[in-house]
Design a protein around this motif. Structure first.
Motif, mmCIF file in Angstrom:
data_model
loop_
_atom_site.group_PDB
_atom_site.id
_atom_site.type_symbol
_atom_site.label_atom_id
_atom_site.label_comp_id
_atom_site.label_asym_id
_atom_site.label_seq_id
_atom_site.Cartn_x
_atom_site.Cartn_y
_atom_site.Cartn_z
ATOM 1 N N ALA A 110 0.862 -1.393 -0.411
ATOM 2 C CA ALA A 110 0.127 0.049 -0.074
ATOM 3 C C ALA A 110 0.850 1.368 0.361
ATOM 4 N N THR A 134 -4.902 6.934 2.738
ATOM 5 C CA THR A 134 -4.287 5.896 1.936
ATOM 6 C C THR A 134 -4.405 6.557 0.791
ATOM 7 N N PHE A 143 -4.782 1.315 -2.224
ATOM 8 C CA PHE A 143 -4.828 0.519 -1.525
ATOM 9 C C PHE A 143 -5.558 -0.669 -2.569
ATOM 10 N N THR A 185 -3.478 11.225 -5.161
ATOM 11 C CA THR A 185 -3.843 9.369 -5.559
ATOM 12 C C THR A 185 -4.085 9.291 -7.067
ATOM 13 N N TRP A 211 -1.978 7.000 -9.410
ATOM 14 C CA TRP A 211 -2.717 6.530 -10.568
ATOM 15 C C TRP A 211 -2.771 6.309 -11.286
ATOM 16 N N TYR A 262 -3.491 -0.290 -10.713
ATOM 17 C CA TYR A 262 -4.203 -0.367 -9.308
ATOM 18 C C TYR A 262 -5.456 0.749 -8.870
ATOM 19 N N PRO A 296 -7.341 3.450 -7.110
ATOM 20 C CA PRO A 296 -7.697 3.150 -5.551
ATOM 21 C C PRO A 296 -8.762 2.383 -4.758
ATOM 22 N N TYR A 297 -8.568 1.129 -3.946
ATOM 23 C CA TYR A 297 -9.293 0.471 -3.510
ATOM 24 C C TYR A 297 -10.219 -0.249 -4.394
ATOM 25 N N GLU A 298 -9.384 -0.375 -5.201
ATOM 26 C CA GLU A 298 -9.851 -1.341 -6.732
ATOM 27 C C GLU A 298 -11.304 -0.553 -7.240
ATOM 28 N N HIS A 317 -14.851 2.563 -5.636
ATOM 29 C CA HIS A 317 -15.845 3.718 -4.647
ATOM 30 C C HIS A 317 -15.487 4.813 -5.861
ATOM 31 N N LEU A 339 -13.358 9.522 -4.026
ATOM 32 C CA LEU A 339 -12.425 9.332 -3.450
ATOM 33 C C LEU A 339 -12.969 9.899 -2.147
ATOM 34 N N THR A 396 -8.822 6.002 8.969
ATOM 35 C CA THR A 396 -9.366 5.323 9.100
ATOM 36 C C THR A 396 -9.841 4.606 10.659
#
Length: 162
Positions: free
Chosen positions: A5, A37, A40, A92, A96, A102, A104-106, A109, A112, A117
């Motif tokens: 990550a 993040t 990841f 990001t 990307w 890759y 974000p978050y596969e 979403h 962003l 968290t």
């Protein structure tokens, strides 16, 4: 396969949320520090092009931000909002674009939302906000065979920012 990550570590948040993260965020117990993040999951450890990461990260100016509000996603996850969020979105997006395999978050979403968290389950937070800090580097972390995470390399953002 071990995972990787790209994150922005936020050590200033640890005093406020460290214990809650240890109790309610699986990643904290496995060595992942308080963070925001960037990407990841990221690339297979054996296929990572560190020079390319360094180049894209160095093209983004460092910036100041604060964690200014407690929020909750519909699934109960409790998080702290990063404000301003735009520099994280820009960072990001830049990474990307360089590594389009890759998202974000596969890619699950549509929007962003840069955040830190705190808990995977609903909890009440009694912490003093805002927490002011800055993003000066992006950290590549890697999962070991035992599930623990460690820092593989740190990439500085451009110092021309904040």
């Amino acid at each position: 396969m071990p995972r990787t990550a790209l994150i922005v570590v936020v050590p200033e948040a640890e005093p406020a949320v460290g214990e809650l993260r240890l109790a309610h965020d699986w990643s904290a117990a496995l060595g992942v520090p308080a963070h925001i993040t960037i990407l990841f999951p990221f690339a297979d450890p054996a296929e990572i092009d560190e020079a390319a990461i360094a180049e894209v990260v160095a093209s983004v100016p460092a910036f100041d931000f604060e964690l200014d509000r407690v929020e909750r996603f519909d699934d109960g996850l409790v998080w702290l909002r990063a404000e301003p969020s735009e520099p994280f979105v820009a960072l990001t997006t830049a990474v990307w674009r360089r590594f389009p395999d890759y998202p974000p978050y596969e890619g699950v979403h549509d929007v962003l939302i840069p955040h830190l968290t705190v808990s995977a389950v609903p909890v009440e937070l009694d912490i003093e906000l805002p927490i002011g800090t800055s993003a000066r580097e992006v950290t590549l972390i890697e999962e070991a065979a035992d599930g623990r995470w460690s820092v593989r390399r740190v990439f500085p953002l451009s110092p021309s920012g904040a």
